[in-house]
Scaffold this motif. Structure first.
Motif, PDB file in Angstrom:
ATOM      1  N   ALA A  47      81.001  49.818  60.779  1.00  0.00           N
ATOM      2  CA  ALA A  47      80.013  49.765  61.432  1.00  0.00           C
ATOM      3  C   ALA A  47      80.047  49.975  62.931  1.00  0.00           C
ATOM      4  O   ALA A  47      79.400  50.753  63.737  1.00  0.00           O
ATOM      5  CB  ALA A  47      78.838  48.607  61.143  1.00  0.00           C
ATOM      6  N   TRP A  48      81.153  49.451  63.451  1.00  0.00           N
ATOM      7  CA  TRP A  48      81.248  49.497  64.680  1.00  0.00           C
ATOM      8  C   TRP A  48      82.024  50.728  64.947  1.00  0.00           C
ATOM      9  O   TRP A  48      81.627  51.490  66.258  1.00  0.00           O
ATOM     10  CB  TRP A  48      82.788  48.326  65.105  1.00  0.00           C
ATOM     11  CG  TRP A  48      83.303  48.729  66.545  1.00  0.00           C
ATOM     12  CD1 TRP A  48      82.758  48.535  67.803  1.00  0.00           C
ATOM     13  CD2 TRP A  48      84.474  49.438  66.673  1.00  0.00           C
ATOM     14  NE1 TRP A  48      83.434  49.190  68.607  1.00  0.00           N
ATOM     15  CE2 TRP A  48      84.527  49.734  68.048  1.00  0.00           C
ATOM     16  CE3 TRP A  48      85.495  49.903  65.775  1.00  0.00           C
ATOM     17  CZ2 TRP A  48      85.975  50.385  68.711  1.00  0.00           C
ATOM     18  CZ3 TRP A  48      86.464  50.518  66.334  1.00  0.00           C
ATOM     19  CH2 TRP A  48      86.626  50.826  67.565  1.00  0.00           C
ATOM     20  N   TYR A  64      81.332  56.174  67.889  1.00  0.00           N
ATOM     21  CA  TYR A  64      81.009  57.352  67.808  1.00  0.00           C
ATOM     22  C   TYR A  64      79.698  58.063  68.656  1.00  0.00           C
ATOM     23  O   TYR A  64      79.756  58.767  69.365  1.00  0.00           O
ATOM     24  CB  TYR A  64      81.096  57.982  66.125  1.00  0.00           C
ATOM     25  CG  TYR A  64      80.920  59.502  66.162  1.00  0.00           C
ATOM     26  CD1 TYR A  64      81.884  60.402  66.430  1.00  0.00           C
ATOM     27  CD2 TYR A  64      79.628  60.110  65.864  1.00  0.00           C
ATOM     28  CE1 TYR A  64      81.777  61.649  66.591  1.00  0.00           C
ATOM     29  CE2 TYR A  64      79.753  61.347  65.702  1.00  0.00           C
ATOM     30  CZ  TYR A  64      80.805  62.348  65.958  1.00  0.00           C
ATOM     31  OH  TYR A  64      80.449  63.656  66.060  1.00  0.00           O
ATOM     32  N   LYS A  65      78.509  57.213  68.190  1.00  0.00           N
ATOM     33  CA  LYS A  65      77.483  57.485  68.542  1.00  0.00           C
ATOM     34  C   LYS A  65      77.724  57.470  70.180  1.00  0.00           C
ATOM     35  O   LYS A  65      76.652  57.999  70.906  1.00  0.00           O
ATOM     36  CB  LYS A  65      76.429  56.715  67.866  1.00  0.00           C
ATOM     37  CG  LYS A  65      75.881  57.076  66.665  1.00  0.00           C
ATOM     38  CD  LYS A  65      74.663  56.423  66.155  1.00  0.00           C
ATOM     39  CE  LYS A  65      74.581  55.120  66.002  1.00  0.00           C
ATOM     40  NZ  LYS A  65      73.597  54.436  65.460  1.00  0.00           N
ATOM     41  N   MET A  85      75.753  43.049  70.138  1.00  0.00           N
ATOM     42  CA  MET A  85      74.604  43.584  70.451  1.00  0.00           C
ATOM     43  C   MET A  85      74.811  44.619  71.225  1.00  0.00           C
ATOM     44  O   MET A  85      73.896  45.478  71.636  1.00  0.00           O
ATOM     45  CB  MET A  85      73.467  42.341  70.918  1.00  0.00           C
ATOM     46  CG  MET A  85      73.706  41.951  72.131  1.00  0.00           C
ATOM     47  SD  MET A  85      72.212  40.907  72.514  1.00  0.00           S
ATOM     48  CE  MET A  85      72.924  40.107  74.118  1.00  0.00           C
ATOM     49  N   TRP A  86      75.843  44.616  71.993  1.00  0.00           N
ATOM     50  CA  TRP A  86      76.304  45.690  73.075  1.00  0.00           C
ATOM     51  C   TRP A  86      77.186  46.739  72.567  1.00  0.00           C
ATOM     52  O   TRP A  86      77.596  47.355  73.133  1.00  0.00           O
ATOM     53  CB  TRP A  86      77.129  44.979  74.078  1.00  0.00           C
ATOM     54  CG  TRP A  86      76.101  43.939  75.018  1.00  0.00           C
ATOM     55  CD1 TRP A  86      74.797  44.258  75.554  1.00  0.00           C
ATOM     56  CD2 TRP A  86      76.212  42.554  75.203  1.00  0.00           C
ATOM     57  NE1 TRP A  86      74.494  43.073  76.004  1.00  0.00           N
ATOM     58  CE2 TRP A  86      75.084  42.079  76.029  1.00  0.00           C
ATOM     59  CE3 TRP A  86      77.514  41.900  75.159  1.00  0.00           C
ATOM     60  CZ2 TRP A  86      75.237  40.919  76.526  1.00  0.00           C
ATOM     61  CZ3 TRP A  86      77.317  40.407  75.576  1.00  0.00           C
ATOM     62  CH2 TRP A  86      76.210  40.023  76.328  1.00  0.00           C
ATOM     63  N   ALA A  87      76.904  46.932  71.019  1.00  0.00           N
ATOM     64  CA  ALA A  87      77.909  47.955  70.557  1.00  0.00           C
ATOM     65  C   ALA A  87      77.609  49.212  71.071  1.00  0.00           C
ATOM     66  O   ALA A  87      78.536  50.272  70.958  1.00  0.00           O
ATOM     67  CB  ALA A  87      77.668  47.739  69.107  1.00  0.00           C
ATOM     68  N   GLU A  88      76.590  49.602  71.623  1.00  0.00           N
ATOM     69  CA  GLU A  88      76.254  50.995  72.113  1.00  0.00           C
ATOM     70  C   GLU A  88      75.814  50.834  73.510  1.00  0.00           C
ATOM     71  O   GLU A  88      74.774  51.884  74.040  1.00  0.00           O
ATOM     72  CB  GLU A  88      75.239  51.657  71.300  1.00  0.00           C
ATOM     73  CG  GLU A  88      75.573  51.967  69.896  1.00  0.00           C
ATOM     74  CD  GLU A  88      74.661  52.716  68.916  1.00  0.00           C
ATOM     75  OE1 GLU A  88      74.215  53.656  69.452  1.00  0.00           O
ATOM     76  OE2 GLU A  88      74.656  52.675  67.987  1.00  0.00           O
ATOM     77  N   SER A  89      76.059  49.954  74.386  1.00  0.00           N
ATOM     78  CA  SER A  89      75.620  49.470  75.658  1.00  0.00           C
ATOM     79  C   SER A  89      76.289  50.356  76.883  1.00  0.00           C
ATOM     80  O   SER A  89      75.948  50.072  78.120  1.00  0.00           O
ATOM     81  CB  SER A  89      75.597  48.039  75.958  1.00  0.00           C
ATOM     82  OG  SER A  89      76.941  47.598  75.923  1.00  0.00           O
ATOM     83  N   LEU A 120      77.505  59.634  75.733  1.00  0.00           N
ATOM     84  CA  LEU A 120      78.233  59.742  77.073  1.00  0.00           C
ATOM     85  C   LEU A 120      78.921  61.194  77.173  1.00  0.00           C
ATOM     86  O   LEU A 120      78.439  61.577  78.614  1.00  0.00           O
ATOM     87  CB  LEU A 120      79.311  58.760  77.064  1.00  0.00           C
ATOM     88  CG  LEU A 120      79.092  57.345  77.142  1.00  0.00           C
ATOM     89  CD1 LEU A 120      80.527  56.565  76.804  1.00  0.00           C
ATOM     90  CD2 LEU A 120      78.412  56.859  78.650  1.00  0.00           C
ATOM     91  N   LEU A 121      79.306  61.892  76.366  1.00  0.00           N
ATOM     92  CA  LEU A 121      79.969  63.210  76.540  1.00  0.00           C
ATOM     93  C   LEU A 121      78.975  64.328  76.080  1.00  0.00           C
ATOM     94  O   LEU A 121      79.385  65.417  75.965  1.00  0.00           O
ATOM     95  CB  LEU A 121      81.209  63.344  75.823  1.00  0.00           C
ATOM     96  CG  LEU A 121      82.298  62.216  76.129  1.00  0.00           C
ATOM     97  CD1 LEU A 121      83.431  62.140  75.216  1.00  0.00           C
ATOM     98  CD2 LEU A 121      82.803  62.599  77.498  1.00  0.00           C
TER      99      LEU A 121
END
Length: 315
Positions: free
Chosen positions: A174-175, A180-181, A34-38, A186-187
């Motif tokens: 998916a990960w 990438y997102k 659930m923290w894949a984009e945290s 972040l950048l």
């Protein structure tokens, strides 16, 4: 009443995240993805508000990640009708599914800030009768708590329901898309790391923390301390994901990045603890300059990790 729910909680979780992890455990699922984009950070330039309210962990797409990786769809509804929430709790729990409900801690009778201080709080409704809701609050206890409807009607705001859907069959792909997102965010032109440096500059302008802590009954609930804990935890959680993907999908190079983010998490913890200590110091000396320098170092360290990850996986 829904029974036999294993409570999931750790110091790296927010109140809501402990609820979501508990719900995933209810469906016999892991929760780390659930923290894949945290991995995030944001800063609001506004000298008129306390510095703790200017920073945010800025975790992205937790609900979306839960649906992608675990096949649980979350519907969040903000409402001004307590009757709507009562109806939803009745409907869902009668079908054997718990409901996440928001409750202002000021109206949360088992919580230490009851009738003392307003603070966002979530709990998991397992059953309801004429005048009370039976709840789990994973960050407080493994025992079922009773929330009187008279209190709830004063402190409600939103609720979340859960439905099973179909997870993405290709977890690694998916990960990688989530990575990438996260790196793109972040950048970005207004990067998270530039905002960290802006935060570091603002720290140098602090005279004392009285504006931050004076109106809190519990010093541990001060925005600055709580949000720094969540920022530190987000790095720790993201490091766990990199380690998980490395082991499960034979990507050994991710271990180095996982270790680096674990070290960054510890640095954010030092920032939080040093701020906390400064609240009790009569003579501050150059302590805020020291904290500012640590945040600058963190920004450089995190930026390098993000750039190296993007270079390695998305040339």
């Amino acid at each position: 009443m829904i029974k036999n729910i294993q409570v999931i909680n750790s110091e790296s979780m927010t109140c809501l995240e402990s609820i979501l992890a508990t719900v995933l455990s209810f469906w016999d699922k892991d929760y780390k993805m659930m923290w894949a984009e945290s991995w995030g950070f944001s800063y609001k330039s506004d000298d008129n508000i306390p510095i703790g309210e200017r920073i945010n962990p800025d975790k992205k797409n937790i609900f979306e990640s839960i649906e992608i990786f675990y096949g649980i769809k979350i519907k969040e509804t903000v409402t001004s009708s307590v009757e709507e929430i009562i109806e939803a709790i009745n409907r869902e729990t009668n079908n054997g599914v718990p409901v996440c409900i928001y409750i202002d801690a000021f109206w949360c009778s088992w919580f230490p800030l009851y009738q003392k201080q307003h603070l966002e709080r979530y709990c998991l409704a397992l059953a309801i009768d004429q005048d009370k809701i039976y709840c789990l609050d994973p960050q407080f206890s493994e025992e079922v708590q009773i929330l009187n409807l008279s209190d709830f009607s004063n402190g409600f705001r939103e609720y979340m329901t859960f439905d099973e859907s179909v997870p993405d069959p290709n977890i690694f792909s998916a990960w990688k898309n989530s990575l990438y997102k996260n790196l793109e965010y972040l950048l970005d032109k207004t990067s998270a790391f530039d905002m960290m440096r802006e935060f570091a500059d603002a720290i140098n302008n602090i005279i004392d923390l009285s504006k931050e802590v004076s109106h809190y009954n519990d010093i541990n609930s001060v925005h600055l301390f709580r949000r720094l804990v969540y920022i530190s935890s987000a790095r720790k959680n993201y490091a766990e994901i990199l380690k998980l993907i490395s082991v499960n999908y034979n990507v050994p190079e991710l271990i180095e990045y996982s270790n680096e983010l674990t070290n960054v998490s510890k640095k954010w913890k030092i920032v939080e603890r040093t701020f906390f200590k400064s609240a009790f110091m009569k003579k501050k000396g150059d302590i805020y300059n020291q904290i500012s320098n640590i945040v600058y170092e963190i920004a450089m360290h995190e930026e390098k990790i993000a750039i190296d990850l993007k270079t390695q996986f998305f040339k």
